[in-house]
Write a protein that holds these residues in place. Sequence first.
Motif, PDB file in Angstrom:
ATOM      1  N   SER A  52     -70.119  -4.004  90.825  1.00 50.42           N
ATOM      2  CA  SER A  52     -69.232  -3.906  91.975  1.00 50.42           C
ATOM      3  C   SER A  52     -69.176  -5.247  92.689  1.00 50.42           C
ATOM      4  CB  SER A  52     -69.725  -2.819  92.941  1.00 50.42           C
ATOM      5  OG  SER A  52     -68.818  -2.617  94.009  1.00 50.42           O
ATOM      6  N   ALA A  53     -68.095  -5.474  93.425  1.00 49.53           N
ATOM      7  CA  ALA A  53     -67.938  -6.707  94.194  1.00 49.53           C
ATOM      8  C   ALA A  53     -67.227  -6.420  95.501  1.00 49.53           C
ATOM      9  CB  ALA A  53     -67.154  -7.755  93.396  1.00 49.53           C
ATOM     10  N   ILE A  54     -67.622  -7.165  96.540  1.00 54.99           N
ATOM     11  CA  ILE A  54     -66.965  -7.069  97.844  1.00 54.99           C
ATOM     12  C   ILE A  54     -66.715  -8.481  98.368  1.00 54.99           C
ATOM     13  CG2 ILE A  54     -67.881  -4.798  98.478  1.00 54.99           C
ATOM     14  CD1 ILE A  54     -70.028  -6.222 100.140  1.00 54.99           C
ATOM     15  N   SER A  55     -65.625  -8.638  99.093  1.00 53.95           N
ATOM     16  CA  SER A  55     -65.321  -9.895  99.778  1.00 53.95           C
ATOM     17  C   SER A  55     -65.227  -9.613 101.272  1.00 53.95           C
ATOM     18  CB  SER A  55     -63.999 -10.489  99.286  1.00 53.95           C
ATOM     19  OG  SER A  55     -64.090 -10.961  97.965  1.00 53.95           O
ATOM     20  N   PHE A  56     -65.745 -10.535 102.081  1.00 52.00           N
ATOM     21  CA  PHE A  56     -65.678 -10.391 103.525  1.00 52.00           C
ATOM     22  C   PHE A  56     -65.817 -11.763 104.180  1.00 52.00           C
ATOM     23  CE2 PHE A  56     -70.035  -9.784 102.170  1.00 52.00           C
ATOM     24  CZ  PHE A  56     -70.805 -10.500 103.083  1.00 52.00           C
ATOM     25  N   VAL A  57     -65.383 -11.848 105.413  1.00 51.26           N
ATOM     26  CA  VAL A  57     -65.461 -13.105 106.151  1.00 51.26           C
ATOM     27  C   VAL A  57     -66.710 -13.086 107.023  1.00 51.26           C
ATOM     28  CG1 VAL A  57     -64.344 -14.596 107.850  1.00 51.26           C
ATOM     29  CG2 VAL A  57     -62.966 -13.386 106.131  1.00 51.26           C
ATOM     30  N   VAL A  58     -67.445 -14.183 106.980  1.00 50.52           N
ATOM     31  CA  VAL A  58     -68.637 -14.348 107.807  1.00 50.52           C
ATOM     32  C   VAL A  58     -68.206 -14.942 109.144  1.00 50.52           C
ATOM     33  CG1 VAL A  58     -70.907 -15.425 107.974  1.00 50.52           C
ATOM     34  CG2 VAL A  58     -70.016 -14.745 105.736  1.00 50.52           C
ATOM     35  N   GLY A  59     -68.384 -14.174 110.193  1.00 55.88           N
ATOM     36  CA  GLY A  59     -67.972 -14.669 111.508  1.00 55.88           C
ATOM     37  C   GLY A  59     -66.493 -14.441 111.749  1.00 55.88           C
ATOM     38  N   THR A  60     -65.777 -15.484 112.148  1.00 50.96           N
ATOM     39  CA  THR A  60     -64.393 -15.388 112.587  1.00 50.96           C
ATOM     40  C   THR A  60     -63.439 -15.373 111.394  1.00 50.96           C
ATOM     41  OG1 THR A  60     -65.002 -16.680 114.544  1.00 50.96           O
ATOM     42  CG2 THR A  60     -62.647 -16.386 114.102  1.00 50.96           C
ATOM     43  N   ALA A  61     -62.587 -14.355 111.330  1.00 49.83           N
ATOM     44  CA  ALA A  61     -61.655 -14.212 110.202  1.00 49.83           C
ATOM     45  C   ALA A  61     -60.241 -14.581 110.618  1.00 49.83           C
ATOM     46  CB  ALA A  61     -61.678 -12.780 109.695  1.00 49.83           C
ATOM     47  N   THR A  62     -59.496 -15.165 109.687  1.00 48.07           N
ATOM     48  CA  THR A  62     -58.074 -15.435 109.914  1.00 48.07           C
ATOM     49  C   THR A  62     -57.247 -14.279 109.354  1.00 48.07           C
ATOM     50  OG1 THR A  62     -57.744 -16.547 107.785  1.00 48.07           O
ATOM     51  CG2 THR A  62     -58.503 -17.907 109.641  1.00 48.07           C
ATOM     52  N   PRO A  63     -56.039 -14.080 109.863  1.00 43.67           N
ATOM     53  CA  PRO A  63     -55.173 -13.039 109.300  1.00 43.67           C
ATOM     54  C   PRO A  63     -54.904 -13.246 107.814  1.00 43.67           C
ATOM     55  CG  PRO A  63     -54.322 -13.779 111.421  1.00 43.67           C
ATOM     56  CD  PRO A  63     -55.438 -14.711 111.061  1.00 43.67           C
ATOM     57  N   GLU A  64     -54.798 -14.503 107.392  1.00 42.22           N
ATOM     58  CA  GLU A  64     -54.522 -14.795 105.994  1.00 42.22           C
ATOM     59  C   GLU A  64     -55.674 -14.346 105.092  1.00 42.22           C
ATOM     60  OE1 GLU A  64     -52.089 -17.217 108.612  1.00 42.22           O
ATOM     61  OE2 GLU A  64     -54.268 -17.002 108.480  1.00 42.22           O
ATOM     62  N   ASP A  65     -56.905 -14.593 105.536  1.00 43.21           N
ATOM     63  CA  ASP A  65     -58.053 -14.166 104.741  1.00 43.21           C
ATOM     64  C   ASP A  65     -58.144 -12.645 104.678  1.00 43.21           C
ATOM     65  OD1 ASP A  65     -58.826 -16.731 104.151  1.00 43.21           O
ATOM     66  OD2 ASP A  65     -60.454 -16.812 105.624  1.00 43.21           O
ATOM     67  N   LEU A  66     -57.914 -11.996 105.814  1.00 41.95           N
ATOM     68  CA  LEU A  66     -57.968 -10.537 105.838  1.00 41.95           C
ATOM     69  C   LEU A  66     -56.895  -9.935 104.941  1.00 41.95           C
ATOM     70  CD1 LEU A  66     -58.665  -9.838 109.625  1.00 41.95           C
ATOM     71  CD2 LEU A  66     -60.292  -9.804 107.724  1.00 41.95           C
ATOM     72  N   ALA A  67     -55.709 -10.534 104.918  1.00 45.79           N
ATOM     73  CA  ALA A  67     -54.636 -10.041 104.055  1.00 45.79           C
ATOM     74  C   ALA A  67     -55.002 -10.202 102.588  1.00 45.79           C
ATOM     75  CB  ALA A  67     -53.341 -10.786 104.361  1.00 45.79           C
ATOM     76  N   LEU A  68     -55.636 -11.312 102.252  1.00 40.47           N
ATOM     77  CA  LEU A  68     -56.064 -11.566 100.880  1.00 40.47           C
ATOM     78  C   LEU A  68     -57.052 -10.494 100.425  1.00 40.47           C
ATOM     79  CD1 LEU A  68     -55.557 -13.945  98.803  1.00 40.47           C
ATOM     80  CD2 LEU A  68     -57.733 -14.871  99.599  1.00 40.47           C
TER      81      LEU A  68
END
Length: 258
Positions: free
Chosen positions: A112-128
């Motif tokens: 299994s794999a997960i992606s997440f932003v550490v700390g402050t996220a941008t809308p572009e990263d969240l959309a990805l």
Amino acid sequence: MIEIFTPTEVAKARRTGELVANILHTLKHRVTVGTNLLEIDRWAKAMILEAGAVSCYVDYAPSFGRGPFGHYICTAVNDAVLHGLPRDYTLADGDLLTLDLAVLLDGIAADSAISFVVGTATPEDLALIETTQEALAAGIAAAKPGAKIGDISFAIGTVLRGAGYPVNMEFGGHGIGTTMHQDPHVSNDGRAGRGYKLRPGLLLAIEPWVMADTDKLVTDADGWTLRSVTGSRTAHSEHTIAITEDGAEIMTLPTVTF
């Protein structure tokens, strides 16, 4: 090799999948700005060994890598997306981190794999990230007995391409069972109605991943870590599933809460 498992063996896969998911989500809860990637690897090692499980990565030495891998988890940051070799790097605010984990417990593997932003996220990263999660859900929904591998690939690709992301066809999902990587290959785009016919007892690791503006990869000097050739951000979502008489059952769902 394609393996078809009995209900008893699928139950073992369910336990392995739960372990993988719980480790990943425990790590996500622990990781903060300032966490070192080698620290994440040590945490993963401790939890795997405590459970009496075996890492699928430590001795992993495929033809495309500079093996053996030698670590317990893949840690890919920002423009890295696959086979991220843990290194002496301290996570900064806004880093996009992918954790990819596969273990063997009682003779059955889960991945299994997960992606997440550490700390402050941008809308572009969240959309990805959200796009890979939506593509994963679409692929799982298409995984029914009697369907074809191409149906899964088409469902994934429809979501990824529909969101405007290029799709790399070199690496994708795969069969899984007594070993981590087996046939059939599950591309992240394809034609519906093609390929291997799904049967109850088949285990698959389905893993949509994308790079924001390219479908081309470059390999780090470490011989393992794969990055976007343009330096663009990346994301990766993966579940291990079992084909059942009624559809697909997700094996890698966490039971831990925080």
